[in-house]
Design a protein around this motif. Structure first.
Motif, short mmCIF file in Angstrom:
data_model
loop_
_atom_site.label_atom_id
_atom_site.label_comp_id
_atom_site.label_asym_id
_atom_site.label_seq_id
_atom_site.Cartn_x
_atom_site.Cartn_y
_atom_site.Cartn_z
N ALA A 385 0.85 -1.19 0.00
CA ALA A 385 0.00 0.00 0.00
C ALA A 385 0.89 1.24 0.00
CB ALA A 385 -0.91 0.00 1.22
N HIS A 386 0.87 1.98 -1.11
CA HIS A 386 1.67 3.20 -1.24
C HIS A 386 0.77 4.42 -1.29
CE1 HIS A 386 5.46 1.21 -1.58
NE2 HIS A 386 5.20 0.62 -2.74
N GLY A 387 1.38 5.58 -1.06
CA GLY A 387 0.65 6.83 -1.19
C GLY A 387 0.00 7.29 0.10
N THR A 388 -0.73 8.37 0.00
CA THR A 388 -1.44 8.96 1.13
C THR A 388 -2.93 8.65 0.99
OG1 THR A 388 -1.83 11.04 -0.04
CG2 THR A 388 0.25 10.84 1.17
N PRO A 389 -3.72 8.93 2.04
CA PRO A 389 -5.16 8.68 1.92
C PRO A 389 -5.80 9.36 0.71
CG PRO A 389 -4.59 9.03 4.21
CD PRO A 389 -3.34 9.29 3.43
N GLY A 390 -5.26 10.50 0.25
CA GLY A 390 -5.82 11.18 -0.90
C GLY A 390 -5.44 10.54 -2.22
N LYS A 397 -7.80 3.57 5.35
CA LYS A 397 -9.15 3.00 5.46
C LYS A 397 -9.15 1.75 6.32
CE LYS A 397 -11.16 4.67 1.14
NZ LYS A 397 -11.90 4.29 -0.08
N ARG A 398 -10.27 1.56 7.03
CA ARG A 398 -10.48 0.28 7.70
C ARG A 398 -10.78 -0.78 6.65
NH1 ARG A 398 -13.75 3.62 10.72
NH2 ARG A 398 -15.61 2.59 9.88
N ILE A 399 -10.46 -2.02 6.95
CA ILE A 399 -10.67 -3.09 5.98
C ILE A 399 -12.13 -3.18 5.56
CG2 ILE A 399 -10.68 -5.62 5.75
CD1 ILE A 399 -7.97 -5.62 7.15
N GLU A 400 -13.05 -2.94 6.49
CA GLU A 400 -14.47 -3.03 6.16
C GLU A 400 -14.91 -1.92 5.20
OE1 GLU A 400 -16.62 -2.70 9.78
OE2 GLU A 400 -15.87 -0.69 10.27
N GLU A 401 -14.09 -0.85 5.07
CA GLU A 401 -14.44 0.26 4.19
C GLU A 401 -13.91 0.09 2.77
OE1 GLU A 401 -14.47 4.00 7.33
OE2 GLU A 401 -12.55 3.37 6.47
N ILE A 402 -13.04 -0.88 2.56
CA ILE A 402 -12.40 -1.04 1.25
C ILE A 402 -13.36 -1.76 0.30
CG2 ILE A 402 -10.46 -2.12 0.03
CD1 ILE A 402 -8.84 -1.78 2.61
N HIS A 424 -12.06 -6.59 10.75
CA HIS A 424 -12.79 -5.54 10.02
C HIS A 424 -12.35 -4.13 10.37
CE1 HIS A 424 -15.41 -4.21 13.38
NE2 HIS A 424 -15.15 -5.42 13.83
N ASP A 425 -11.84 -3.91 11.61
CA ASP A 425 -11.52 -2.55 12.05
C ASP A 425 -10.04 -2.20 11.89
OD1 ASP A 425 -10.73 -4.40 13.92
OD2 ASP A 425 -11.40 -3.25 15.66
N VAL A 426 -9.24 -3.06 11.30
CA VAL A 426 -7.82 -2.77 11.10
C VAL A 426 -7.68 -1.71 10.02
CG1 VAL A 426 -5.62 -3.72 10.29
CG2 VAL A 426 -7.07 -5.05 11.83
N VAL A 427 -6.85 -0.68 10.28
CA VAL A 427 -6.62 0.41 9.34
C VAL A 427 -5.31 0.17 8.60
CG1 VAL A 427 -6.27 2.90 9.08
CG2 VAL A 427 -7.91 2.04 10.77
N ILE A 428 -5.35 0.28 7.27
CA ILE A 428 -4.15 0.08 6.45
C ILE A 428 -3.34 1.37 6.41
CG2 ILE A 428 -3.32 -0.40 4.11
CD1 ILE A 428 -5.64 -2.29 3.76
#
Length: 458
Positions: A385-390, A397-402, A424-428
């Motif tokens: 996973a590269h880059g910023t949230p934008g 994001k949390r895994i459940e949000e992907i 589900h609540d782990v944030v990448i």
């Protein structure tokens, strides 16, 4: 991406089949017109008849516009020369070659831009040897796949009727594991059909279960999925080819190893190169020889000759005579599904092991490792996973949000030295190594786009 595959043998054909279903422009080169005709009838690809290392043949195959050359002919020399020609005359960006001969592999300095410009060197025998050694280390495993340099592993195992989790929901697994040990079931195959695991999914007898855990936790988790014995120490190898001899050298330091080789000259040469392993001259399908060598007390029997039929017959014989676990090398993909049963525990396909290694260098979107599973129908992928949230669709994001594609699950995250099981609540976070299981190959492109970094303009 324009890809040229040199060689329409088993691995070349398997690669073409695996990639043709995706958005690649594939051309296969071979000297056998019948093989090429069969490929064109089955797949949406181009074929070119000719010698793989000849510049004229490569030009007809489109080498001037190719992004990737994969040299998979049966000749090491042809593969090496083809890469040299592609580099010197056409400046092809990426060149992959299969090289089998140990004499070449013993001199890695040969394979650089100043000598033979091969960007990725594939040694099928070395890959298969690694694969079989992991199967020996984990009794009950059908596949053992490394991620993040072995810090995490994905293991496939078959659920038997006496397994502690059979008949129970998956959420019970977490309750059964000791404190500090965590794992996630990434996929289940039932009657060859994938099942995306949920907390209320119930494991049934004969399910093939793939789970991810930290390497040191794998034995603990496997004991919860099935009754597992300790790793075997009495190993009998049939076949003294490159794989058999290499495996004997690796195992003899920690196991009691015997190797059967039919050719007396070859057997003597192998024996001179080993310290404690015993080399026997004979036929691996000789019932008297197997009896004399204590097959009924053997923990693992590996049939590793170049003859599929001999491997299958000797494995079935060894299992009937009392060998605890039987691992069989099978080159013909059509045989693999036929023989995995009560008689043969694990059928190893060099083709699929090699294709998995090759796919690592083809996938986009910061994918650093790819394993081909279920005869190419599924893949296990390690993506960074590269880059910023934008910029990223996953970072922050949390895994459940992907927005995962269908039939895709995230098994875990490797963050530095830490293995984090994917709840589900782990944030990448940026630079996390994310392990995904993709049960439907049609979803691969969406997974690649998911981990691509997008430009942001302000």
């Amino acid at each position: 991406m324009q890809i040229i595959i040199l060689g329409a043998g088993q691995v070349g054909t398997g690669m073409a089949r695996s990639l043709s279903a995706e958005d690649f422009d594939i051309t296969v080169v071979d000297t056998d017109p019948e093989r090429l005709r069969e490929l064109q009838e089955k797949l949406d690809i181009r074929t070119v008849l000719g010698h793989a290392a000849h510049p004229e043949t490569l030009i007809r195959a489109g080498i001037e516009d190719a992004d990737l050359l994969i040299a998979l002919t049966n000749s090491d020399e042809t593969n090496m020369v083809a890469c040299q020609v592609a580099y010197s005359l056409f400046n092809t960006p990426t060149k992959v070659a299969r090289v089998r001969a140990s004499d070449y592999l013993a001199h890695p300095e040969l394979f650089n831009r100043e000598n033979t410009p091969i960007d990725v060197l594939i040694s099928p025998e070395g890959l298969v040897t690694d694969h079989i050694q992991r199967l020996i280390d984990y009794p009950g495993a059908l596949q053992v796949l490394d991620f993040a340099d072995g810090r995490a592993q994905l293991v496939g195992t078959r659920a038997f009727h006496d397994g502690p989790l059979v008949g129970h929901e998956l959420r019970a697994l977490r309750d059964k594991l000791p404190s500090g040990v965590d794992a996630r079931v990434a996929a289940i195959f039932r009657n060859d059909e994938p099942i995306i695991p949920e907390g209320d999914t119930v494991i049934e007898v004969d399910d093939t279960v793939f789970f991810l855990a930290a390497r040191n936790d794998i034995p603990v988790v496997m004991r919860e999925l099935r009754r597992m014995s300790e790793p075997g120490h009495r190993i009998l190898l049939a076949g003294g080819g490159n794989i058999g001899a290499s495996l004997a050298r690796r195992l003899e330091r920690s196991h009691h190893v015997k190797l059967i080789e039919r050719d007396p000259v070859r057997a003597e040469r192998i024996a001179e190169d080993l310290d404690t392993a015993i080399v026997l001259v004979g036929d691996c399908a000789d019932e008297d020889l197997l009896h004399e060598e204590g097959i009924d007390e053997t923990d693992v029997y590996c049939a590793l000759t170049n003859d599929d039929e001999a491997n299958i017959l000797s494995s079935m014989l060894a299992k009937r005579m009392g060998a605890d676990k039987v691992i069989t090398l099978i080159n013909r993909p059509a045989y693999v599904d036929l023989v995995e049963s009560d008689r043969i525990d694990v059928a190893v396909s060099p083709q699929q092991v090699t294709i998995g290694a090759l796919l690592t260098h083809i996938r986009k979107g910061h994918m650093v490792r790819v394993h081909s599973l279920r005869r190419g129908a599924a893949e296990a992928i390690e993506a960074v996973a590269h880059g910023t949230p934008g910029q990223s669709k996953v970072v922050g994001k949390r895994i459940e949000e992907i927005d995962l594609p269908p039939a895709t699950t995230i098994g875990g995250i490797i963050r530095g030295e830490e293995v984090i099981i994917a709840h589900h609540d782990v944030v990448i976070e940026t630079d996390d190594h994310v392990v995904l299981f993709v049960a439907d190959q049609r979803s691969i492109r969406r997974v690649e786009r998911l981990f691509a970094v997008e430009a942001v303009f302000v």
